[in-house]
Enzyme design. Structure first.
Site, PDB file in Angstrom:
ATOM      1  N   ILE A 167       0.848  -1.203   0.000  1.00  0.00           N
ATOM      2  CA  ILE A 167       0.000   0.000   0.000  1.00  0.00           C
ATOM      3  C   ILE A 167       0.886   1.256   0.000  1.00  0.00           C
ATOM      4  O   ILE A 167       0.563   2.259  -0.643  1.00  0.00           O
ATOM      5  CB  ILE A 167      -0.992  -0.029   1.179  1.00  0.00           C
ATOM      6  CG1 ILE A 167      -1.803  -1.341   1.117  1.00  0.00           C
ATOM      7  CG2 ILE A 167      -1.938   1.172   1.142  1.00  0.00           C
ATOM      8  CD1 ILE A 167      -2.666  -1.633   2.318  1.00  0.00           C
ATOM      9  N   LEU A 188      13.192  -2.923   3.915  1.00  0.00           N
ATOM     10  CA  LEU A 188      13.106  -3.962   2.876  1.00  0.00           C
ATOM     11  C   LEU A 188      12.960  -5.373   3.465  1.00  0.00           C
ATOM     12  O   LEU A 188      13.266  -6.353   2.799  1.00  0.00           O
ATOM     13  CB  LEU A 188      14.298  -3.891   1.916  1.00  0.00           C
ATOM     14  CG  LEU A 188      14.457  -2.563   1.149  1.00  0.00           C
ATOM     15  CD1 LEU A 188      15.643  -2.634   0.195  1.00  0.00           C
ATOM     16  CD2 LEU A 188      13.191  -2.217   0.362  1.00  0.00           C
ATOM     17  N   THR A 248       9.985  -6.665   4.292  1.00  0.00           N
ATOM     18  CA  THR A 248       8.865  -7.194   3.498  1.00  0.00           C
ATOM     19  C   THR A 248       8.630  -6.339   2.252  1.00  0.00           C
ATOM     20  O   THR A 248       7.917  -6.761   1.353  1.00  0.00           O
ATOM     21  CB  THR A 248       7.564  -7.256   4.334  1.00  0.00           C
ATOM     22  OG1 THR A 248       7.319  -5.959   4.870  1.00  0.00           O
ATOM     23  CG2 THR A 248       7.675  -8.256   5.467  1.00  0.00           C
ATOM     24  N   ASP A 291      15.752   1.210   9.218  1.00  0.00           N
ATOM     25  CA  ASP A 291      14.697   0.740  10.101  1.00  0.00           C
ATOM     26  C   ASP A 291      14.221   1.897  10.972  1.00  0.00           C
ATOM     27  O   ASP A 291      15.054   2.598  11.568  1.00  0.00           O
ATOM     28  CB  ASP A 291      15.262  -0.387  10.968  1.00  0.00           C
ATOM     29  CG  ASP A 291      14.177  -1.222  11.602  1.00  0.00           C
ATOM     30  OD1 ASP A 291      13.343  -0.636  12.332  1.00  0.00           O
ATOM     31  OD2 ASP A 291      14.154  -2.433  11.379  1.00  0.00           O
ATOM     32  N   ALA A 296       5.023   1.324   7.807  1.00  0.00           N
ATOM     33  CA  ALA A 296       6.057   0.327   8.119  1.00  0.00           C
ATOM     34  C   ALA A 296       5.631  -0.559   9.281  1.00  0.00           C
ATOM     35  O   ALA A 296       5.676  -0.140  10.433  1.00  0.00           O
ATOM     36  CB  ALA A 296       7.361   1.043   8.453  1.00  0.00           C
ATOM     37  N   ASN A 338       8.324  -4.691  16.472  1.00  0.00           N
ATOM     38  CA  ASN A 338       8.450  -3.926  15.217  1.00  0.00           C
ATOM     39  C   ASN A 338       7.343  -2.871  15.090  1.00  0.00           C
ATOM     40  O   ASN A 338       7.620  -1.699  14.818  1.00  0.00           O
ATOM     41  CB  ASN A 338       8.410  -4.881  14.027  1.00  0.00           C
ATOM     42  CG  ASN A 338       8.773  -4.176  12.726  1.00  0.00           C
ATOM     43  OD1 ASN A 338       9.585  -3.254  12.717  1.00  0.00           O
ATOM     44  ND2 ASN A 338       8.164  -4.589  11.642  1.00  0.00           N
ATOM     45  N   TYR A 348      -1.561  -8.996  15.747  1.00  0.00           N
ATOM     46  CA  TYR A 348      -1.427  -7.989  14.694  1.00  0.00           C
ATOM     47  C   TYR A 348      -2.428  -6.850  14.926  1.00  0.00           C
ATOM     48  O   TYR A 348      -2.051  -5.673  14.993  1.00  0.00           O
ATOM     49  CB  TYR A 348      -1.643  -8.635  13.313  1.00  0.00           C
ATOM     50  CG  TYR A 348      -1.905  -7.630  12.225  1.00  0.00           C
ATOM     51  CD1 TYR A 348      -0.947  -6.680  11.887  1.00  0.00           C
ATOM     52  CD2 TYR A 348      -3.127  -7.603  11.548  1.00  0.00           C
ATOM     53  CE1 TYR A 348      -1.191  -5.745  10.903  1.00  0.00           C
ATOM     54  CE2 TYR A 348      -3.384  -6.668  10.559  1.00  0.00           C
ATOM     55  CZ  TYR A 348      -2.420  -5.733  10.243  1.00  0.00           C
ATOM     56  OH  TYR A 348      -2.671  -4.793   9.282  1.00  0.00           O
ATOM     57  N   ARG A 372     -16.414 -10.294   2.820  1.00  0.00           N
ATOM     58  CA  ARG A 372     -15.388  -9.288   3.091  1.00  0.00           C
ATOM     59  C   ARG A 372     -15.645  -8.064   2.222  1.00  0.00           C
ATOM     60  O   ARG A 372     -16.276  -8.144   1.165  1.00  0.00           O
ATOM     61  CB  ARG A 372     -13.980  -9.834   2.772  1.00  0.00           C
ATOM     62  CG  ARG A 372     -13.517 -10.931   3.721  1.00  0.00           C
ATOM     63  CD  ARG A 372     -13.207 -10.368   5.109  1.00  0.00           C
ATOM     64  NE  ARG A 372     -12.749 -11.394   6.038  1.00  0.00           N
ATOM     65  CZ  ARG A 372     -13.553 -12.165   6.766  1.00  0.00           C
ATOM     66  NH1 ARG A 372     -14.872 -12.048   6.689  1.00  0.00           N
ATOM     67  NH2 ARG A 372     -13.036 -13.044   7.611  1.00  0.00           N
ATOM     68  N   ARG A 374     -10.824 -21.159   8.886  1.00  0.00           N
ATOM     69  CA  ARG A 374      -9.542 -20.673   9.390  1.00  0.00           C
ATOM     70  C   ARG A 374      -9.813 -20.022  10.748  1.00  0.00           C
ATOM     71  O   ARG A 374     -10.729 -19.192  10.864  1.00  0.00           O
ATOM     72  CB  ARG A 374      -8.964 -19.655   8.395  1.00  0.00           C
ATOM     73  CG  ARG A 374      -7.567 -19.194   8.713  1.00  0.00           C
ATOM     74  CD  ARG A 374      -6.962 -18.375   7.585  1.00  0.00           C
ATOM     75  NE  ARG A 374      -7.665 -17.125   7.342  1.00  0.00           N
ATOM     76  CZ  ARG A 374      -7.294 -16.212   6.429  1.00  0.00           C
ATOM     77  NH1 ARG A 374      -6.246 -16.444   5.655  1.00  0.00           N
ATOM     78  NH2 ARG A 374      -7.976 -15.104   6.272  1.00  0.00           N
TER      79      ARG A 374
HETATM   80  N1  UFG Z   1      -9.759 -17.313   2.220  1.00  0.00           N
HETATM   81  C1  UFG Z   1     -10.034 -18.568   1.703  1.00  0.00           C
HETATM   82  N2  UFG Z   1      -8.988 -19.265   1.184  1.00  0.00           N
HETATM   83  C2  UFG Z   1      -7.720 -18.798   1.132  1.00  0.00           C
HETATM   84  C3  UFG Z   1      -7.453 -17.499   1.660  1.00  0.00           C
HETATM   85  C4  UFG Z   1      -8.504 -16.785   2.196  1.00  0.00           C
HETATM   86  O1  UFG Z   1     -11.156 -19.043   1.726  1.00  0.00           O
HETATM   87  O2  UFG Z   1      -6.838 -19.515   0.649  1.00  0.00           O
HETATM   88  C5  UFG Z   1     -10.888 -16.520   2.766  1.00  0.00           C
HETATM   89  C6  UFG Z   1     -10.699 -16.155   4.233  1.00  0.00           C
HETATM   90  O3  UFG Z   1     -11.185 -17.189   5.047  1.00  0.00           O
HETATM   91  C7  UFG Z   1     -11.528 -14.879   4.311  1.00  0.00           C
HETATM   92  C8  UFG Z   1     -11.396 -14.259   2.922  1.00  0.00           C
HETATM   93  O4  UFG Z   1     -10.941 -15.307   2.083  1.00  0.00           O
HETATM   94  O5  UFG Z   1     -12.860 -15.182   4.526  1.00  0.00           O
HETATM   95  C9  UFG Z   1     -10.381 -13.122   2.876  1.00  0.00           C
HETATM   96  O6  UFG Z   1      -9.165 -13.574   3.465  1.00  0.00           O
HETATM   97  P1  UFG Z   1      -7.832 -12.716   3.425  1.00  0.00           P
HETATM   98  O7  UFG Z   1      -6.782 -13.531   4.127  1.00  0.00           O
HETATM   99  O8  UFG Z   1      -7.569 -12.264   2.045  1.00  0.00           O
HETATM  100  O9  UFG Z   1      -8.176 -11.428   4.259  1.00  0.00           O
HETATM  101  P2  UFG Z   1      -8.746 -11.302   5.761  1.00  0.00           P
HETATM  102  O10 UFG Z   1     -10.181 -10.917   5.641  1.00  0.00           O
HETATM  103  O11 UFG Z   1      -8.395 -12.448   6.603  1.00  0.00           O
HETATM  104  O12 UFG Z   1      -7.812 -10.139   6.239  1.00  0.00           O
HETATM  105  C10 UFG Z   1      -8.243  -8.841   6.362  1.00  0.00           C
HETATM  106  C11 UFG Z   1      -7.041  -7.917   6.222  1.00  0.00           C
HETATM  107  C12 UFG Z   1      -6.124  -8.066   7.410  1.00  0.00           C
HETATM  108  C13 UFG Z   1      -6.900  -7.965   8.678  1.00  0.00           C
HETATM  109  C14 UFG Z   1      -8.034  -8.944   8.708  1.00  0.00           C
HETATM  110  C15 UFG Z   1      -8.894  -8.793   9.937  1.00  0.00           C
HETATM  111  O13 UFG Z   1      -6.312  -8.223   5.046  1.00  0.00           O
HETATM  112  O14 UFG Z   1      -5.166  -7.028   7.390  1.00  0.00           O
HETATM  113  O15 UFG Z   1      -8.872  -8.708   7.595  1.00  0.00           O
HETATM  114  O16 UFG Z   1      -9.566  -9.974  10.226  1.00  0.00           O
HETATM  115  F1  UFG Z   1      -6.091  -8.247   9.724  1.00  0.00           F
END
Ligand code: UFG
Length: 329
Positions: free
Chosen positions: A12, A33, A35, A51, A74, A92, A141, A221, A282
């Site tokens: 971002i 650098l 990530t 850093d 960062a 961090n 996080y 989402r 998950r």
């Molecule tokens: N998902 C799958 N399969 C995958 C990966 C993700 O089904 O292989 C699903 C997850 O279960 C979730 C959706 O796709 O329902 C989105 O998952 P992401 O990992 O892309 O994103 P998140 O919603 O978990 O993460 C976001 C932000 C994070 C934040 C988080 C808060 O990217 O920064 O929401 O819960 F921390």
């Protein structure tokens, strides 16, 4: 006067640097650098590899440049990793914020725009989520980002510093030209993982649970285009320049899409069939995360322009297709 972008070589951050330079801003980047990617550093910006936890590094940057404001990206941002290694996140993320604010106070820099997250809310108490809703992070996080917000709040009361914290929902997409994009190791985000299937890098995408209380059983989402996020940082910067008080804003499109809907949209955009498997849930995934971004619309005049799912996936696909190994290709 320049804008210091901490983490300007990251996903971002690099997109926001692009938008700042397009507006004629002078940009200084600091990135360790860890990530971020050297290839994502815009050559039109002044770059320091370093850093932000090093006060000597910040001292050098603030001495060598006239910094007007800071935009702070960062940080480490992997939910799963933060559960395994919480101290990495507190060291961090929280440690970086402390040293950065100390330098800002010392050098009289009074404006900071901060990269926060929907993870500060944890399991939402209602949908859509408003900035005034309860914050109970379910992972280190999210906790680290909430602590960073609180540190800014206390410092802003004691010192001449104002902040804007931007709580992003699901950042996705890439610069339309495809010059920069998303490259995480490991990649955990849904859209880049889906696109690995048509790229031939992955046989299928596993859907993490289809028994949620949502219309098709998969999680909802709120996906927001990275260039809409970049624009919000510029609006937040100008809001602070115009004397705006410290505030927190959600950034999302206000619409929820299910995992299955995203996969269907990716099939349309790429013209390829995407094989799926149903896996288990998950741990820590809320059924729905959808923003109310009304406050950002009202106060910052922010309206997402590129955040249709088709546009997000088309721009992500353009980047991944041309950079199948990320910045290394
Ligand atoms: N998902 C799958 N399969 C995958 C990966 C993700 O089904 O292989 C699903 C997850 O279960 C979730 C959706 O796709 O329902 C989105 O998952 P992401 O990992 O892309 O994103 P998140 O919603 O978990 O993460 C976001 C932000 C994070 C934040 C988080 C808060 O990217 O920064 O929401 O819960 F921390």
């Amino acid at each position: 006067m320049a804008i210091l972008v901490c983490g300007g070589a990251g996903y971002i951050g690099s997109h926001t640097v692009h938008a700042l330079l397009e507006r004629g801003e002078k940009v200084v980047i600091v990135d360790n650098l860890q990530t971020g990617h050297l290839e994502a550093v815009n050559p039109a910006a002044i770059f320091y590899m370093g850093d932000i936890r090093s006060d000597a590094t910040l001292e050098k940057i603030f001495t060598e440049n006239q910094i007007e404001a800071v935009i702070h990206f960062a940080a480490n941002s992997l939910v799963g990793e933060s559960v395994q290694n919480p101290l990495k996140y507190f060291n961090n993320n929280v440690g970086g914020m402390q040293v950065l604010l100390e330098a800002m106070v010392k050098f009289g820099v009074d404006k900071i725009v901060f990269s926060s997250t929907a993870a500060t809310y944890g399991e939402p108490e209602k949908i859509p989520i408003s900035e005034t809703d309860a914050t109970n992070p379910t992972n280190p996080y999210g906790e680290s980002k909430l602590i960073m917000e609180k540190i800014m709040r206390w410092v802003s009361r004691a010192n001449d510093i104002r902040f804007v914290s931007l709580r992003y929902f699901n950042a996705a997409g890439a610069l339309e030209s495809g010059e920069i994009g998303e490259d995480h190791t490991p990649e955990t985000h849904l859209i880049p993982l889906i696109l690995q299937v048509p790229l031939g890098k992955r046989d299928h995408i596993t859907i993490f649970g289809d028994d949620y209380p949502t219309p098709d059983g998969t999680c909802l989402r709120d996906y927001v285009h990275v260039m809409d996020l970049a624009e919000a940082h510029i609006l937040a910067l100008n809001y602070l320049r115009n004397g705006g008080s410290s505030e927190i804003f959600n950034l999302g499109s206000g619409r929820g899409f299910s995992v299955k809907e995203i996969i269907n949209a990716a099939e349309k955009v790429t013209g390829r069939k995407i094989k799926t498997e149903i896996g288990t849930r998950r741990v820590g995934d809320p059924a729905q995360l959808i923003a109310s971004a009304d406050k950002a619309t009202k106060i910052l005049s922010w309206t997402p322009k590129f955040s249709s799912v088709e546009k997000i996936i088309a721009d992500a696909w353009n980047w991944h297709k041309n950079h199948p190994a990320g910045y290394k290709s």
